[in-house]
Scaffold this motif. Sequence first.
Motif, PDB file in Angstrom:
ATOM      1  N   TYR A 180      -7.805   9.425  -8.664  1.00 38.26           N
ATOM      2  CA  TYR A 180      -7.007   9.956  -7.551  1.00 38.26           C
ATOM      3  C   TYR A 180      -5.847  10.802  -8.063  1.00 38.26           C
ATOM      4  O   TYR A 180      -5.514  11.835  -7.475  1.00 38.26           O
ATOM      5  N   LEU A 181      -5.245  10.380  -9.156  1.00 40.96           N
ATOM      6  CA  LEU A 181      -4.143  11.149  -9.725  1.00 40.96           C
ATOM      7  C   LEU A 181      -4.629  12.536 -10.154  1.00 40.96           C
ATOM      8  O   LEU A 181      -3.971  13.554  -9.875  1.00 40.96           O
ATOM      9  N   ALA A 182      -5.782  12.579 -10.792  1.00 41.40           N
ATOM     10  CA  ALA A 182      -6.339  13.857 -11.232  1.00 41.40           C
ATOM     11  C   ALA A 182      -6.682  14.741 -10.040  1.00 41.40           C
ATOM     12  O   ALA A 182      -6.446  15.961 -10.056  1.00 41.40           O
ATOM     13  N   MET A 183      -7.238  14.146  -8.995  1.00 39.47           N
ATOM     14  CA  MET A 183      -7.591  14.910  -7.798  1.00 39.47           C
ATOM     15  C   MET A 183      -6.362  15.515  -7.143  1.00 39.47           C
ATOM     16  O   MET A 183      -6.343  16.690  -6.760  1.00 39.47           O
ATOM     17  N   LEU A 184      -5.316  14.726  -7.023  1.00 41.06           N
ATOM     18  CA  LEU A 184      -4.083  15.206  -6.399  1.00 41.06           C
ATOM     19  C   LEU A 184      -3.421  16.293  -7.241  1.00 41.06           C
ATOM     20  O   LEU A 184      -2.957  17.308  -6.698  1.00 41.06           O
ATOM     21  N   LYS A 185      -3.388  16.114  -8.537  1.00 41.20           N
ATOM     22  CA  LYS A 185      -2.802  17.145  -9.405  1.00 41.20           C
ATOM     23  C   LYS A 185      -3.571  18.450  -9.287  1.00 41.20           C
ATOM     24  O   LYS A 185      -2.993  19.528  -9.290  1.00 41.20           O
ATOM     25  N   SER A 186      -4.889  18.337  -9.166  1.00 42.47           N
ATOM     26  CA  SER A 186      -5.723  19.523  -9.024  1.00 42.47           C
ATOM     27  C   SER A 186      -5.430  20.247  -7.709  1.00 42.47           C
ATOM     28  O   SER A 186      -5.353  21.476  -7.659  1.00 42.47           O
ATOM     29  N   HIS A 189       0.835  -1.200   0.000  1.00 47.77           N
ATOM     30  CA  HIS A 189       0.000   0.000   0.000  1.00 47.77           C
ATOM     31  C   HIS A 189       0.873   1.255   0.000  1.00 47.77           C
ATOM     32  O   HIS A 189       0.631   2.208  -0.759  1.00 47.77           O
ATOM     33  N   ALA A 190       1.893   1.261   0.830  1.00 45.87           N
ATOM     34  CA  ALA A 190       2.802   2.400   0.891  1.00 45.87           C
ATOM     35  C   ALA A 190       3.489   2.627  -0.453  1.00 45.87           C
ATOM     36  O   ALA A 190       3.617   3.769  -0.920  1.00 45.87           O
ATOM     37  N   LYS A 191       3.938   1.565  -1.078  1.00 50.80           N
ATOM     38  CA  LYS A 191       4.625   1.668  -2.366  1.00 50.80           C
ATOM     39  C   LYS A 191       3.696   2.250  -3.432  1.00 50.80           C
ATOM     40  O   LYS A 191       4.074   3.170  -4.179  1.00 50.80           O
ATOM     41  N   ALA A 192       2.477   1.733  -3.490  1.00 50.95           N
ATOM     42  CA  ALA A 192       1.527   2.197  -4.499  1.00 50.95           C
ATOM     43  C   ALA A 192       1.184   3.671  -4.299  1.00 50.95           C
ATOM     44  O   ALA A 192       1.102   4.443  -5.263  1.00 50.95           O
ATOM     45  N   CYS A 193       0.998   4.084  -3.055  1.00 48.62           N
ATOM     46  CA  CYS A 193       0.665   5.484  -2.770  1.00 48.62           C
ATOM     47  C   CYS A 193       1.855   6.399  -3.037  1.00 48.62           C
ATOM     48  O   CYS A 193       1.694   7.495  -3.585  1.00 48.62           O
ATOM     49  N   ALA A 194       3.049   5.961  -2.664  1.00 47.85           N
ATOM     50  CA  ALA A 194       4.238   6.775  -2.901  1.00 47.85           C
ATOM     51  C   ALA A 194       4.447   7.001  -4.399  1.00 47.85           C
ATOM     52  O   ALA A 194       4.802   8.115  -4.830  1.00 47.85           O
ATOM     53  N   GLU A 195       4.227   5.976  -5.191  1.00 49.96           N
ATOM     54  CA  GLU A 195       4.345   6.117  -6.645  1.00 49.96           C
ATOM     55  C   GLU A 195       3.301   7.091  -7.176  1.00 49.96           C
ATOM     56  O   GLU A 195       3.593   7.933  -8.046  1.00 49.96           O
ATOM     57  N   LEU A 196       2.086   6.990  -6.652  1.00 45.77           N
ATOM     58  CA  LEU A 196       1.015   7.909  -7.046  1.00 45.77           C
ATOM     59  C   LEU A 196       1.360   9.346  -6.659  1.00 45.77           C
ATOM     60  O   LEU A 196       1.222  10.274  -7.462  1.00 45.77           O
ATOM     61  N   PHE A 197       1.818   9.533  -5.420  1.00 44.52           N
ATOM     62  CA  PHE A 197       2.161  10.872  -4.942  1.00 44.52           C
ATOM     63  C   PHE A 197       3.289  11.486  -5.763  1.00 44.52           C
ATOM     64  O   PHE A 197       3.280  12.677  -6.061  1.00 44.52           O
ATOM     65  N   ALA A 198       4.278  10.658  -6.111  1.00 48.29           N
ATOM     66  CA  ALA A 198       5.400  11.159  -6.902  1.00 48.29           C
ATOM     67  C   ALA A 198       4.920  11.619  -8.277  1.00 48.29           C
ATOM     68  O   ALA A 198       5.317  12.686  -8.765  1.00 48.29           O
ATOM     69  N   GLU A 199       4.057  10.832  -8.879  1.00 48.63           N
ATOM     70  CA  GLU A 199       3.539  11.184 -10.205  1.00 48.63           C
ATOM     71  C   GLU A 199       2.686  12.449 -10.153  1.00 48.63           C
ATOM     72  O   GLU A 199       2.696  13.258 -11.079  1.00 48.63           O
ATOM     73  N   ALA A 200       1.976  12.640  -9.041  1.00 45.17           N
ATOM     74  CA  ALA A 200       1.097  13.800  -8.894  1.00 45.17           C
ATOM     75  C   ALA A 200       1.836  15.050  -8.448  1.00 45.17           C
ATOM     76  O   ALA A 200       1.282  16.144  -8.481  1.00 45.17           O
ATOM     77  N   GLY A 201       3.075  14.908  -8.018  1.00 44.16           N
ATOM     78  CA  GLY A 201       3.838  16.056  -7.553  1.00 44.16           C
ATOM     79  C   GLY A 201       3.494  16.488  -6.140  1.00 44.16           C
ATOM     80  O   GLY A 201       3.638  17.670  -5.793  1.00 44.16           O
ATOM     81  N   VAL A 202       3.060  15.541  -5.307  1.00 47.19           N
ATOM     82  CA  VAL A 202       2.758  15.865  -3.911  1.00 47.19           C
ATOM     83  C   VAL A 202       4.055  16.320  -3.237  1.00 47.19           C
ATOM     84  O   VAL A 202       5.052  15.603  -3.265  1.00 47.19           O
ATOM     85  N   GLY A 233      -4.689  15.791   6.238  1.00 49.75           N
ATOM     86  CA  GLY A 233      -5.846  14.975   5.872  1.00 49.75           C
ATOM     87  C   GLY A 233      -5.484  13.571   5.453  1.00 49.75           C
ATOM     88  O   GLY A 233      -4.502  13.363   4.725  1.00 49.75           O
ATOM     89  N   SER A 234      -6.261  12.617   5.924  1.00 50.31           N
ATOM     90  CA  SER A 234      -6.045  11.224   5.509  1.00 50.31           C
ATOM     91  C   SER A 234      -6.929  10.852   4.320  1.00 50.31           C
ATOM     92  O   SER A 234      -6.701   9.833   3.678  1.00 50.31           O
ATOM     93  N   TRP A 235      -7.916  11.708   4.019  1.00 45.66           N
ATOM     94  CA  TRP A 235      -8.855  11.358   2.959  1.00 45.66           C
ATOM     95  C   TRP A 235      -8.199  11.369   1.576  1.00 45.66           C
ATOM     96  O   TRP A 235      -8.720  10.755   0.636  1.00 45.66           O
ATOM     97  N   ILE A 236      -7.062  12.058   1.448  1.00 44.55           N
ATOM     98  CA  ILE A 236      -6.417  12.079   0.128  1.00 44.55           C
ATOM     99  C   ILE A 236      -5.409  10.939  -0.034  1.00 44.55           C
ATOM    100  O   ILE A 236      -4.706  10.878  -1.035  1.00 44.55           O
ATOM    101  N   VAL A 237      -5.358  10.055   0.954  1.00 45.70           N
ATOM    102  CA  VAL A 237      -4.524   8.856   0.849  1.00 45.70           C
ATOM    103  C   VAL A 237      -5.450   7.694   0.527  1.00 45.70           C
ATOM    104  O   VAL A 237      -6.158   7.197   1.398  1.00 45.70           O
ATOM    105  N   PRO A 238      -5.492   7.251  -0.720  1.00 43.07           N
ATOM    106  CA  PRO A 238      -6.456   6.207  -1.094  1.00 43.07           C
ATOM    107  C   PRO A 238      -6.120   4.855  -0.480  1.00 43.07           C
ATOM    108  O   PRO A 238      -4.948   4.537  -0.249  1.00 43.07           O
ATOM    109  N   SER A 239      -7.153   4.089  -0.207  1.00 46.69           N
ATOM    110  CA  SER A 239      -6.950   2.710   0.233  1.00 46.69           C
ATOM    111  C   SER A 239      -6.455   1.890  -0.954  1.00 46.69           C
ATOM    112  O   SER A 239      -6.523   2.338  -2.110  1.00 46.69           O
ATOM    113  N   GLU A 240      -5.950   0.704  -0.678  1.00 44.50           N
ATOM    114  CA  GLU A 240      -5.495  -0.162  -1.761  1.00 44.50           C
ATOM    115  C   GLU A 240      -6.630  -0.471  -2.726  1.00 44.50           C
ATOM    116  O   GLU A 240      -6.446  -0.499  -3.941  1.00 44.50           O
TER     117      GLU A 240
END
Length: 208
Positions: A196-202, A25-38, A179-186
């Motif tokens: 989720y990627l679009a939401m984070l980029k926004s 779960h951590a790996k998948a979210c970290a990859e998502l966050f990196a792509e979104a520019g968090v 906020g924890s709501w922007i961290v998606p579950s697996e």
Amino acid sequence: MNDALTIVNKTAPVMPVAQFKSLDHAKACAELFAEAGVPAVEVTLRHTDAWQMVKLCRDLMPNARIGVGTVLNRRQMLRAVDEADFVISPGFSRELSMLAHKTLTTYIPGVATATEIMAAMAEEHRVFKLYPAEAIGGVTLLKSLAGPFPDAVFCPTGGISQANYHDYLALPNVHCVGGSWIVPSEEALAKDRKGYLAMLKSLYQRSL
């Protein structure tokens, strides 16, 4: 202290508070966050593999600041000094504050009362995690604190969601929220990663 103000300003509007359920779960979210520019994430120490999750985020999010949250004691603080970019506690501890000063670590203490704010300000802090925000008065409390503490900056966390975070960000003494709501579950990530990627980029588009 140090660059705590930089952290909260750079992370605005929302600091992801990550309570990962597994290393995958951590790996998948970290990859998502990196792509979104968090720009930053707080990884809480609420899982037995939490420190490995911190390392995963550091490895997979090289352009972000990785923080350790739920730091409660000296042992955790000293490890965080070596393994993270900043430290967050749910409350204020003078011992942790002294360690942060000694090691030049960026430390954001948690506060819930005027007394705790005064104690933390006496130790040269001005950036705070208000926790648990909704349970202790939320927006109303923060408005009341603005008068006696005009120099205090808050990142409120606890009970904040997509439905109410704008109310907090409208306050001049709130620079970002946690906020924890922007961290998606697996499961959610598997179903709608693109969403989720679009939401984070926004959310972070103004800092990209």
